[in-house]
Write an enzyme that holds these catalytic residues in place. Structure first.
Site, PDB file in Angstrom:
ATOM      1  N   LYS A 125      -9.892   1.814  -8.787  1.00  0.00           N
ATOM      2  CA  LYS A 125     -10.381   1.849  -7.405  1.00  0.00           C
ATOM      3  C   LYS A 125     -11.587   2.767  -7.297  1.00  0.00           C
ATOM      4  CE  LYS A 125      -7.720   1.818  -3.697  1.00  0.00           C
ATOM      5  NZ  LYS A 125      -6.647   2.206  -2.744  1.00  0.00           N
ATOM      6  N   ASP A 130       0.861  -1.183   0.000  1.00  0.00           N
ATOM      7  CA  ASP A 130       0.000   0.000   0.000  1.00  0.00           C
ATOM      8  C   ASP A 130       0.899   1.235   0.000  1.00  0.00           C
ATOM      9  OD1 ASP A 130      -2.241   1.559   0.070  1.00  0.00           O
ATOM     10  OD2 ASP A 130      -2.725   1.181   2.157  1.00  0.00           O
ATOM     11  N   THR A 133     -13.030  -0.099  -2.793  1.00  0.00           N
ATOM     12  CA  THR A 133     -12.380   0.320  -1.562  1.00  0.00           C
ATOM     13  C   THR A 133     -13.392   0.920  -0.582  1.00  0.00           C
ATOM     14  OG1 THR A 133     -10.497   1.583  -0.725  1.00  0.00           O
ATOM     15  CG2 THR A 133     -11.807   2.614  -2.450  1.00  0.00           C
ATOM     16  N   GLU A 179      -6.945   5.023  -8.276  1.00  0.00           N
ATOM     17  CA  GLU A 179      -8.222   5.453  -7.698  1.00  0.00           C
ATOM     18  C   GLU A 179      -8.894   6.593  -8.458  1.00  0.00           C
ATOM     19  OE1 GLU A 179     -10.155   5.894  -3.286  1.00  0.00           O
ATOM     20  OE2 GLU A 179      -8.167   5.089  -3.651  1.00  0.00           O
ATOM     21  N   PHE A 218     -11.785  -2.588   5.113  1.00  0.00           N
ATOM     22  CA  PHE A 218     -10.825  -1.774   5.867  1.00  0.00           C
ATOM     23  C   PHE A 218     -10.779  -2.194   7.332  1.00  0.00           C
ATOM     24  CE2 PHE A 218      -9.686   2.312   3.442  1.00  0.00           C
ATOM     25  CZ  PHE A 218      -9.561   1.618   2.253  1.00  0.00           C
TER      26      PHE A 218
END
Length: 322
Positions: free
Chosen positions: A136, A21, A160, A100, A182
């Site tokens: 994303k 990440d 996400t 993203e 998450f």
């Protein structure tokens, strides 16, 4: 007899695909992950680093050639930076790069689809196949439907900001490519609400959430990949050993790399699988069940706002450079 010690990162890779990440190429090269992910916060760090100054300047020149007006130049420049960072990362990994979409589009299906095509076009301009890119999107109803449409044209998505079981169920039923629940942010919410409570190892709400999704997906043979994300400590990661993928920050990867204690596979796929359920969530079902989970409502909203905040800072920086 072989007494060579194996660190926890290498042990983990036997059970789970490890994803970094980060937008920093040096970190990614160091940890040799399968895939990598970026987001507006990570791209912001890249833009503020002198290491990538020439990349930013090239993106500015590109946007000036392509666009007449300032607003269009800023958006195109940021898209170009996202893609150029993605291309650099793809040179040092074998798998996917996740790029993203602007968080402000999270409630607009058509605009998400449009932006996804714009990003894919920038990758394809440079000879990168869409098969190596994941778009994303936030796990809103609109984005999940956008991902469903994009998959028809071989554009896969990484969903996400996933916090509720309703989000996970809707993603599975839409047959999206990958979800990112998450873990750490779920844990944070419960700790904030009850700061004196001590969760037992493997029993914190973030870990339990991913375990529930994993068991459900594997029991009913859904093909959507589960990639646990947003970890607060190594223990959370190791409790999800066996998950399809785990995306891990450089500091936690470093801890795993420097520890040699043995680990075991915690998540196991059931031998007997059942046919997919016929309980397809409608939009109203999704909104109701998601709304019933206060943690998920608050964390999804917060996540979108925070990514948008970083996006605005990013746009301000690019505007001044242009």
């Amino acid at each position: 007899m072989n007494n060579i010690k194996v660190n926890q990162l290498e042990q983990l890779k036997k059970y789970t695909k490890v994803v970094v990440d980060s937008g920093d190429i040096d970190f990614i090269r160091k940890y040799s992950p399968e895939d990598a992910t970026t987001n507006p916060s990570l791209i912001l760090q890249v833009v503020q680093s002198k290491k990538y100054e020439s990349l930013v300047q090239n993106a500015i020149l590109y946007s000036k050639k392509k666009c007449k007006f300032l607003n269009s130049r800023i958006k195109t420049c940021i898209d170009k930076i996202i893609v150029e960072i993605g291309i650099k990362i793809l040179k040092v990994i074998d798998g996917f790069i996740s790029s993203e979409v602007d968080a402000r589009l999270s409630f607009n299906k058509d605009e998400c689809i449009k932006k996804a095509y714009e990003l894919i076009s920038l990758y394809e301009e440079k000879g990168i196949s869409r098969s190596r890119v994941l778009i994303k999107l936030a796990s809103t109803w609109e984005c999940i439907q956008a991902a469903k449409e994009l998959k028809k044209d071989n554009i896969n998505c990484n969903m996400t900001l996933l916090f509720s079981f309703a989000q996970a169920q809707a993603c599975a039923e839409a047959n999206v490519f990958l979800i990112s629940p998450f873990v750490g942010r779920i844990f944070d919410w419960y700790v904030t609400k009850n700061p004196t409570f001590k969760y037992k190892l493997g029993k914190d709400p973030g870990v339990e959430s991913v375990k529930k999704i994993f068991d459900y997906y594997k029991k009913y043979d859904y093909k959507t990949i589960i990639m646990g994300a947003s970890f607060r400590n190594v223990e959370q990661i190791l409790e999800l050993s066996g998950c399809d993928r785990l995306t891990i920050s450089p500091n936690l990867l470093n801890q795993l790399k420097n520890c040699y204690k043995p680990i075991s596979k915690k998540l196991l796929i059931p031998k007997k699988k059942l046919k997919n359920l016929n309980n397809i969530l409608t939009e109203s079902d999704f909104r109701w069940f998601h709304n019933e989970d206060l943690m998920a409502v608050e964390k999804l909203s917060e996540g979108i706002k925070n990514f948008n905040s970083d996006q605005l800072i990013l746009e301000s920086i690019i505007s001044k450079k242009i």
